[in-house]
Write an enzyme that holds these catalytic residues in place. Structure first.
Site, PDB file in Angstrom:
ATOM      1  N   VAL A   1       0.832  -1.205   0.000  1.00 49.54           N
ATOM      2  CA  VAL A   1       0.000   0.000   0.000  1.00 49.54           C
ATOM      3  C   VAL A   1       0.864   1.252   0.000  1.00 49.54           C
ATOM      4  O   VAL A   1       0.619   2.199  -0.742  1.00 49.54           O
ATOM      5  CB  VAL A   1      -0.960  -0.001   1.212  1.00 49.54           C
ATOM      6  CG1 VAL A   1      -1.716   1.325   1.292  1.00 49.54           C
ATOM      7  CG2 VAL A   1      -1.948  -1.156   1.105  1.00 49.54           C
TER       8      VAL A   1
ATOM      9  N   PRO B   1      11.006   0.245   9.483  1.00 46.94           N
ATOM     10  CA  PRO B   1      12.176  -0.634   9.631  1.00 46.94           C
ATOM     11  C   PRO B   1      12.500  -1.273   8.286  1.00 46.94           C
ATOM     12  O   PRO B   1      11.593  -1.610   7.519  1.00 46.94           O
ATOM     13  CB  PRO B   1      11.699  -1.680  10.643  1.00 46.94           C
ATOM     14  CG  PRO B   1      10.614  -0.988  11.410  1.00 46.94           C
ATOM     15  CD  PRO B   1       9.918  -0.111  10.416  1.00 46.94           C
TER      16      PRO B   1
ATOM     17  N   GLY C   1      10.722  -4.229   6.921  1.00 43.77           N
ATOM     18  CA  GLY C   1       9.316  -4.082   6.562  1.00 43.77           C
ATOM     19  C   GLY C   1       9.106  -3.507   5.172  1.00 43.77           C
ATOM     20  O   GLY C   1       7.961  -3.259   4.766  1.00 43.77           O
TER      21      GLY C   1
ATOM     22  N   ASP D   1      -7.107   2.454   4.720  1.00 42.55           N
ATOM     23  CA  ASP D   1      -8.196   1.515   5.018  1.00 42.55           C
ATOM     24  C   ASP D   1      -9.003   1.889   6.259  1.00 42.55           C
ATOM     25  O   ASP D   1      -9.706   1.048   6.814  1.00 42.55           O
ATOM     26  CB  ASP D   1      -7.648   0.092   5.158  1.00 42.55           C
ATOM     27  CG  ASP D   1      -8.702  -0.963   4.830  1.00 42.55           C
ATOM     28  OD1 ASP D   1      -9.573  -0.666   3.991  1.00 42.55           O
ATOM     29  OD2 ASP D   1      -8.660  -2.056   5.414  1.00 42.55           O
TER      30      ASP D   1
END
Length: 247
Positions: A33, A53, A56, A116
């Site tokens: 996303v 991080p 990620g 979202d």
């Protein structure tokens, strides 16, 4: 009884072309996303900082960082990351952390989009069709992003293939016109004349218009006329109107 003016339809969003060139945008998160958000804001020439991080990051975000298209802070979000920021986008799988960021943004009056979570968004990302300077956005106000994508594709399929180039040529002509008639009081006349050009010329004619054509056409601005492109190309500089040629 229907009134004389448009009915008000509440519940919508104000769709704007938000100019964020050189604005500082903070993206919290580095997954799929976030990657999509980063493309959107880089296309608008913003300065982007990604806080996430390194483990990620997905491949696309890592690529943007490697290519120095964005700055990267290799850690989780900290409140000080909001200092000097104009916009915040969060895309992390931690609802509590996202809500905390949203609350901090509200305190600092920073526009934010929490992925979202429509109630925690000051604005939404729609589905966008891009063709050069032309951008068309379809928004469902957070109700159905996938449906917005389907509608956008159907709209794009019905557009002429050269529409983007035509828009670009109109933009060039408009800039030249502002040099010919720069005064503020000329605004209404400039808009009316440009409207005539857009209505009278086909997309093919707009795409084929050269800078010489534009300069010749601008000679017809003062009398407020719009000849055909063929007439423009046959026109002598001193024949457009009685008076000195403008270009």
């Amino acid at each position: 009884m229907k009134g004389p003016y448009p009915d008000i339809q509440g519940g919508g969003s104000l769709l704007l072309a938000w100019q964020i060139r050189n604005k500082r945008v903070l993206v919290v998160g580095g997954g799929e996303v976030a990657a999509g958000r980063i493309v959107n804001i880089l296309n608008a020439d913003a300065k982007v900082t990604v806080v996430s991080p390194r483990d990620g990051l997905n491949d696309e975000v890592a690529y943007r960082i490697e290519q120095k298209q964005v700055e990267h802070v290799d850690r989780k979000f900290e409140p000080s990351d909001l200092d000097g920021v104009d916009m915040v986008l969060t895309a992390v799988d931690d609802p509590d952390a996202s809500t905390q960021i949203w609350k901090l943004c509200k305190e600092k009056k920073i526009a934010a989009n929490i992925a979202d979570v429509p109630p925690e968004c000051d604005f939404y990302f729609g589905s966008v069709h891009r063709d050069g300077p032309l951008q068309i956005m379809v928004s469902t106000n957070g109700n159905g992003p996938k449906l917005a994508n389907i509608v956008r594709r159907q709209i794009a399929a019905g557009l002429p293939k050269n529409i983007g180039a035509a828009v670009q040529r109109v933009g060039m002509l408009r800039k030249k016109l502002r040099k010919v008639a720069p005064n503020i009081e000329e605004g209404p006349k400039r808009m009316q004349w440009m409207s005539k050009v857009c209505e009278q010329y086909t997309l093919e004619e707009l795409c084929s218009m050269t800078e010489d054509d534009m300069e010749m056409l601008l000679g017809f601005y003062r009398p407020g006329t719009v000849p055909s492109l063929e007439e423009v190309r046959l026109q002598e500089p001193d024949g457009a109107y009685d008076g000195p040629f403008l270009i």
